[in-house]
Design an enzyme around this catalytic site. Sequence first.
Site, PDB file in Angstrom:
ATOM      1  N   THR A 108     -10.453 -31.743 -10.157  1.00 27.64           N
ATOM      2  CA  THR A 108     -11.354 -30.828 -10.870  1.00 27.64           C
ATOM      3  C   THR A 108     -10.729 -30.554 -12.231  1.00 27.64           C
ATOM      4  O   THR A 108      -9.504 -30.508 -12.351  1.00 27.64           O
ATOM      5  CB  THR A 108     -11.478 -29.513 -10.065  1.00 27.64           C
ATOM      6  OG1 THR A 108     -12.274 -29.774  -8.916  1.00 27.64           O
ATOM      7  CG2 THR A 108     -12.094 -28.392 -10.865  1.00 27.64           C
ATOM      8  N   VAL A 112     -21.376 -26.560  -2.103  1.00 23.88           N
ATOM      9  CA  VAL A 112     -20.914 -26.192  -3.443  1.00 23.88           C
ATOM     10  C   VAL A 112     -19.623 -25.395  -3.284  1.00 23.88           C
ATOM     11  O   VAL A 112     -19.534 -24.515  -2.423  1.00 23.88           O
ATOM     12  CB  VAL A 112     -21.977 -25.335  -4.174  1.00 23.88           C
ATOM     13  CG1 VAL A 112     -21.449 -24.868  -5.517  1.00 23.88           C
ATOM     14  CG2 VAL A 112     -23.258 -26.141  -4.361  1.00 23.88           C
ATOM     15  N   THR A 149      -8.560 -24.502  -9.539  1.00 23.85           N
ATOM     16  CA  THR A 149      -8.735 -25.761  -8.822  1.00 23.85           C
ATOM     17  C   THR A 149      -8.080 -25.624  -7.463  1.00 23.85           C
ATOM     18  O   THR A 149      -6.991 -25.054  -7.357  1.00 23.85           O
ATOM     19  CB  THR A 149      -8.116 -26.945  -9.578  1.00 23.85           C
ATOM     20  OG1 THR A 149      -8.051 -28.072  -8.689  1.00 23.85           O
ATOM     21  CG2 THR A 149      -6.718 -26.650 -10.093  1.00 23.85           C
ATOM     22  N   GLY A 197     -12.007 -25.097  -2.385  1.00 24.46           N
ATOM     23  CA  GLY A 197     -12.982 -24.171  -2.934  1.00 24.46           C
ATOM     24  C   GLY A 197     -13.414 -23.044  -2.010  1.00 24.46           C
ATOM     25  O   GLY A 197     -13.656 -21.922  -2.462  1.00 24.46           O
TER      26      GLY A 197
END
Length: 318
Positions: A184, A213, A234, A237
């Site tokens: 990321t 997501v 990063t 998530g």
Amino acid sequence: MNARQLRRPLALAIHGGAGVIERNALGAEAERAIRAELDRVLDAGHAVLGNGGTALDAVEAAVAMLEDSPYFNAGYGAVFTADGRHELDASIMDGHGRRAGAVAGVSTVRHPVQLARRVLEESSHVFLIGEGAEQYADTHPDIERVPNEWFDTEPRREQLRQAQQREQRAWKASQDLRGKYFGTVGAVALDSHGHVAAATSTGGMTNKRWGRVGDSPLIGAGTWADAHCAVSCTGWGEYYIRNAVAHDIAARVAYRGDRLQVATEDVILGEVPAHGGDGGAIALDREGNIALVLSTAGMYRGWIGPDGSRGIAIYQDA
Ligand code: ASP
């Protein structure tokens, strides 16, 4: 710009993702190329600030360049979803006025960070997803579009193969994603007006499904900027969302007066691992203090401080 404004310190930090980045696995040639790429992005982003651009301009420019690099999991070189496609997420936030824009699950936008900036500047919304975000891009002909396969790269396809083999062998073990993500991208900047901004962009997690997501496009989780500091994250998530990581770092600075380094370490090395996650973050305050903190073996990162000092690092120590 007048002379008084020019004397204000400028600063920029970038990341290309955290994860298990091992010296032997990476190889000398790839390491050289990645360091050169980070250097190039730092120069370009800092030039934006030096030419009187805003922090928002600088983080957008830096992240758009990182999105074009095959070494990082954003834009070209993004990871594959379980069905062999790419769904991209990005967000951007301006600390001055707390304006924010984000997109998730876009599949034909070459630079998702640029679309996020358009959401910030030109819509009355903060966050657009999937088909709606694509339609919003249709109304901006200068937002470059590409077929979804344009984002394909062979190393990412191999990562998908390996993730799916692991999943077949042992489903439960394959769900432990500690360190198993890379690349990321993100940036934080301080401009000549003393304003800070942050941006983050990602392909998400390899083998993701069901429209998953992560934190990267979520304001407060993967990205945050306010009057005090800017943060881009990063890592795994789900843990960054549950811990509202980017906002937690900034809140410790704003409400408790913590030093930026202390706040970033307490969250990235304390809160996130305590709940079972891992990763890193870059943060910058309006004095130009920079914190680059990781709990993983590596995080691609680079910075130019307010005194002009600069550096590039990949591993914990260098
Ligand atoms: N945080 C990103 C996500 O969960 C992945 C990463 O940072 O590499 O989508």
